[in-house]
Motif scaffolding. Structure first.
Motif, PDB file in Angstrom:
ATOM      1  N   TRP A 141      13.608 -20.774 -21.301  1.00  0.00           N
ATOM      2  CA  TRP A 141      12.264 -20.663 -21.864  1.00  0.00           C
ATOM      3  C   TRP A 141      11.663 -22.057 -21.942  1.00  0.00           C
ATOM      4  N   ALA A 142      10.396 -22.196 -21.538  1.00  0.00           N
ATOM      5  CA  ALA A 142       9.745 -23.507 -21.558  1.00  0.00           C
ATOM      6  C   ALA A 142       9.794 -24.115 -22.955  1.00  0.00           C
ATOM      7  N   GLY A 143      10.368 -25.301 -23.049  1.00  0.00           N
ATOM      8  CA  GLY A 143      10.460 -25.974 -24.344  1.00  0.00           C
ATOM      9  C   GLY A 143      11.513 -25.395 -25.256  1.00  0.00           C
ATOM     10  N   GLU A 144      12.492 -24.685 -24.698  1.00  0.00           N
ATOM     11  CA  GLU A 144      13.517 -24.071 -25.541  1.00  0.00           C
ATOM     12  C   GLU A 144      14.249 -25.122 -26.372  1.00  0.00           C
ATOM     13  N   GLN A 145      14.557 -24.751 -27.596  1.00  0.00           N
ATOM     14  CA  GLN A 145      15.213 -25.660 -28.531  1.00  0.00           C
ATOM     15  C   GLN A 145      16.646 -25.179 -28.817  1.00  0.00           C
ATOM     16  N   PRO A 146      17.498 -26.067 -29.305  1.00  0.00           N
ATOM     17  CA  PRO A 146      18.884 -25.678 -29.574  1.00  0.00           C
ATOM     18  C   PRO A 146      19.016 -24.472 -30.504  1.00  0.00           C
ATOM     19  N   ALA A 164      22.293 -29.539 -19.659  1.00  0.00           N
ATOM     20  CA  ALA A 164      22.758 -30.598 -20.564  1.00  0.00           C
ATOM     21  C   ALA A 164      21.834 -31.803 -20.435  1.00  0.00           C
ATOM     22  N   ASP A 165      20.604 -31.635 -20.903  1.00  0.00           N
ATOM     23  CA  ASP A 165      19.560 -32.649 -20.750  1.00  0.00           C
ATOM     24  C   ASP A 165      19.154 -33.215 -22.108  1.00  0.00           C
ATOM     25  N   PRO A 166      18.703 -34.463 -22.134  1.00  0.00           N
ATOM     26  CA  PRO A 166      18.329 -35.099 -23.409  1.00  0.00           C
ATOM     27  C   PRO A 166      17.161 -34.441 -24.109  1.00  0.00           C
ATOM     28  N   GLN A 167      16.300 -33.738 -23.366  1.00  0.00           N
ATOM     29  CA  GLN A 167      15.130 -33.145 -24.023  1.00  0.00           C
ATOM     30  C   GLN A 167      15.471 -32.023 -24.983  1.00  0.00           C
ATOM     31  N   TRP A 168      16.719 -31.552 -25.010  1.00  0.00           N
ATOM     32  CA  TRP A 168      17.111 -30.612 -26.066  1.00  0.00           C
ATOM     33  C   TRP A 168      16.747 -31.186 -27.442  1.00  0.00           C
ATOM     34  N   PHE A 169      16.789 -32.502 -27.553  1.00  0.00           N
ATOM     35  CA  PHE A 169      16.540 -33.155 -28.843  1.00  0.00           C
ATOM     36  C   PHE A 169      15.304 -34.057 -28.789  1.00  0.00           C
ATOM     37  N   GLY A 170      14.424 -33.799 -27.812  1.00  0.00           N
ATOM     38  CA  GLY A 170      13.242 -34.630 -27.623  1.00  0.00           C
ATOM     39  C   GLY A 170      12.269 -34.578 -28.786  1.00  0.00           C
ATOM     40  N   GLY A 171      11.549 -35.667 -28.973  1.00  0.00           N
ATOM     41  CA  GLY A 171      10.587 -35.760 -30.067  1.00  0.00           C
ATOM     42  C   GLY A 171       9.492 -34.723 -29.998  1.00  0.00           C
ATOM     43  N   TYR A 172       9.197 -34.215 -28.797  1.00  0.00           N
ATOM     44  CA  TYR A 172       8.097 -33.264 -28.676  1.00  0.00           C
ATOM     45  C   TYR A 172       8.428 -31.885 -29.256  1.00  0.00           C
ATOM     46  N   HIS A 173       9.640 -31.682 -29.721  1.00  0.00           N
ATOM     47  CA  HIS A 173      10.007 -30.417 -30.354  1.00  0.00           C
ATOM     48  C   HIS A 173       9.654 -30.370 -31.841  1.00  0.00           C
ATOM     49  N   GLU A 174       9.344 -31.501 -32.429  1.00  0.00           N
ATOM     50  CA  GLU A 174       9.289 -31.598 -33.894  1.00  0.00           C
ATOM     51  C   GLU A 174       8.354 -30.582 -34.538  1.00  0.00           C
ATOM     52  N   LYS A 175       7.227 -30.282 -33.908  1.00  0.00           N
ATOM     53  CA  LYS A 175       6.287 -29.321 -34.486  1.00  0.00           C
ATOM     54  C   LYS A 175       6.071 -28.111 -33.584  1.00  0.00           C
ATOM     55  N   ARG A 176       6.990 -27.892 -32.675  1.00  0.00           N
ATOM     56  CA  ARG A 176       6.850 -26.775 -31.753  1.00  0.00           C
ATOM     57  C   ARG A 176       7.394 -25.493 -32.382  1.00  0.00           C
ATOM     58  N   GLN A 177       6.571 -24.453 -32.359  1.00  0.00           N
ATOM     59  CA  GLN A 177       6.973 -23.166 -32.926  1.00  0.00           C
ATOM     60  C   GLN A 177       8.068 -22.531 -32.062  1.00  0.00           C
ATOM     61  N   LYS A 178       9.022 -21.903 -32.704  1.00  0.00           N
ATOM     62  CA  LYS A 178      10.116 -21.248 -31.979  1.00  0.00           C
ATOM     63  C   LYS A 178       9.703 -19.822 -31.597  1.00  0.00           C
ATOM     64  N   PHE A 179       9.946 -19.477 -30.365  1.00  0.00           N
ATOM     65  CA  PHE A 179       9.619 -18.152 -29.852  1.00  0.00           C
ATOM     66  C   PHE A 179      10.848 -17.238 -29.793  1.00  0.00           C
TER      67      PHE A 179
END
Length: 331
Positions: free
Chosen positions: A77-82, A105-120
């Motif tokens: 999913w685009a922008g999926e979070q842990p 296994a990419d660093p963006q799992w913990f990228g700053g752009y997730h901080e205010k992203r709503q979880k789907f």
């Protein structure tokens, strides 16, 4: 008189009993057949509910939900979070034993752009796999009325929020203009990343790297705990898990070490420890027998669709068919 009333009430009750299932079936059919449900949000939910997760690939927009490997299902999913990954592994493997699993296994799992992203990908949005009707998904219910009565209105874009707004800076201002040029060029036939000027590519890449830079102290974050819990669950269930670092451009790689407060190297150390702890095989895109030059990319970290089709079978072979021990480090 009582007999007449009783018969009338029974008749109405019978009509109600017959009507309700018909309405439910009609709504279910509408949700499956209407073009209003063609958006990627609905496709992802139906794919997760109705596909076989035994062999699977997990990740974000580098994975998406269309299978690129025979006998593998893709759950990206685009922008999926842990946290969403962890929800998915619970959901999919509650009653199914996992087999071969490729985990991005990419660093963006913990990228700053997730901080205010709503979880789907949440438990309430997912369709029940035990009672697989789309009406078991809160997302379907919440978008049902607008989809029925609205015309030409994209509900999905309302529900999924974009990354949080970034502070104004010269590079971000330039990148905003460059992105407009990218949006104009991208739909054209045979487009690739080299169609943009070197300056535009540099600005867009820098912003991307800054956004995907892992957050400070991410190793001790709840996101890391959820990420590790998902891997632990797969391992405990007997999955053959392979960690895969997806392709990026050479300019992206260079910038990961040149931006201020870079934590990309810290992520490398973190993921190596995870692989060692769970005895997982690791594959890096640079290990694959394929040339990832700029003309293979749509942007600084996404391959063109034709390149993605060619990539994933190579990943599967590197993960599971090359004869290396799972705890042998990559070259």
């Amino acid at each position: 008189m009582l007999s007449s009333i009783s018969s009338s009430s029974l008749a109405r009750l019978a009509v109600l009993i017959l009507t309700l299932p018909a309405c439910v079936l009609g709504i279910e059919a509408y949700c499956h057949l209407s073009g209003r449900y063609a958006a990627t949000t609905y496709y992802f939910l139906k794919n997760a509910a109705f596909s076989d997760p035994t062999n699977a690939v997990f990740g974000d927009s580098h994975v998406m939900a269309i299978s690129r490997i025979p006998e593998f299902s893709f759950y990206g999913w685009a922008g999926e979070q842990p946290e969403e990954l962890n929800t998915l592994t619970r959901y999919l493997y509650d009653a199914t034993k996992p087999g071969k699993i490729i985990l991005q296994a990419d660093p963006q799992w913990f990228g700053g752009y997730h901080e205010k992203r709503q979880k789907f990908v949440t438990q309430r949005n997912l369709i029940s796999r035990r009672f697989p009707t789309v009406l078991s998904s809160a997302y379907y219910w919440e978008t049902l009325r607008p989809n029925i009565v609205a015309s030409g209105y994209d509900v999905a874009n309302q529900i999924i929020s974009s990354a949080h707004a970034q502070e104004t800076s010269p590079v971000r201002s330039r990148a905003a203009a460059a992105e407009k040029r990218w949006v104009e060029l991208y739909p054209r036939q045979h487009f690739n990343w080299t169609w943009l000027s070197p300056d535009d590519r540099a600005d867009l890449t820098e912003v991307r790297v800054l956004e995907q830079n892992p957050r400070a102290d991410f190793v001790r974050s709840t996101s890391a705990a959820e990420f590790e819990e998902a891997i632990s669950r797969l391992a405990e269930r007997g999955a053959n898990v392979c960690l895969f670092r997806t392709p990026v451009t050479q300019e992206y790689l260079k910038m990961t070490s040149s931006i201020p407060d870079s934590r990309f190297a810290e992520f490398e150390g973190y993921i190596n420890k995870i692989a060692s702890r769970f005895k997982l095989r690791q594959v890096d895109f640079r290990d694959l027998p394929r040339n990832f030059s700029d003309d293979a990319f749509a942007n600084s970290d996404h391959l063109l669709d034709s390149e993605s089709i060619a990539l994933w079978p190579l990943v599967a072979r590197a993960c599971f068919d090359d004869g290396r021990s799972v705890d042998e480090p990559r070259k």
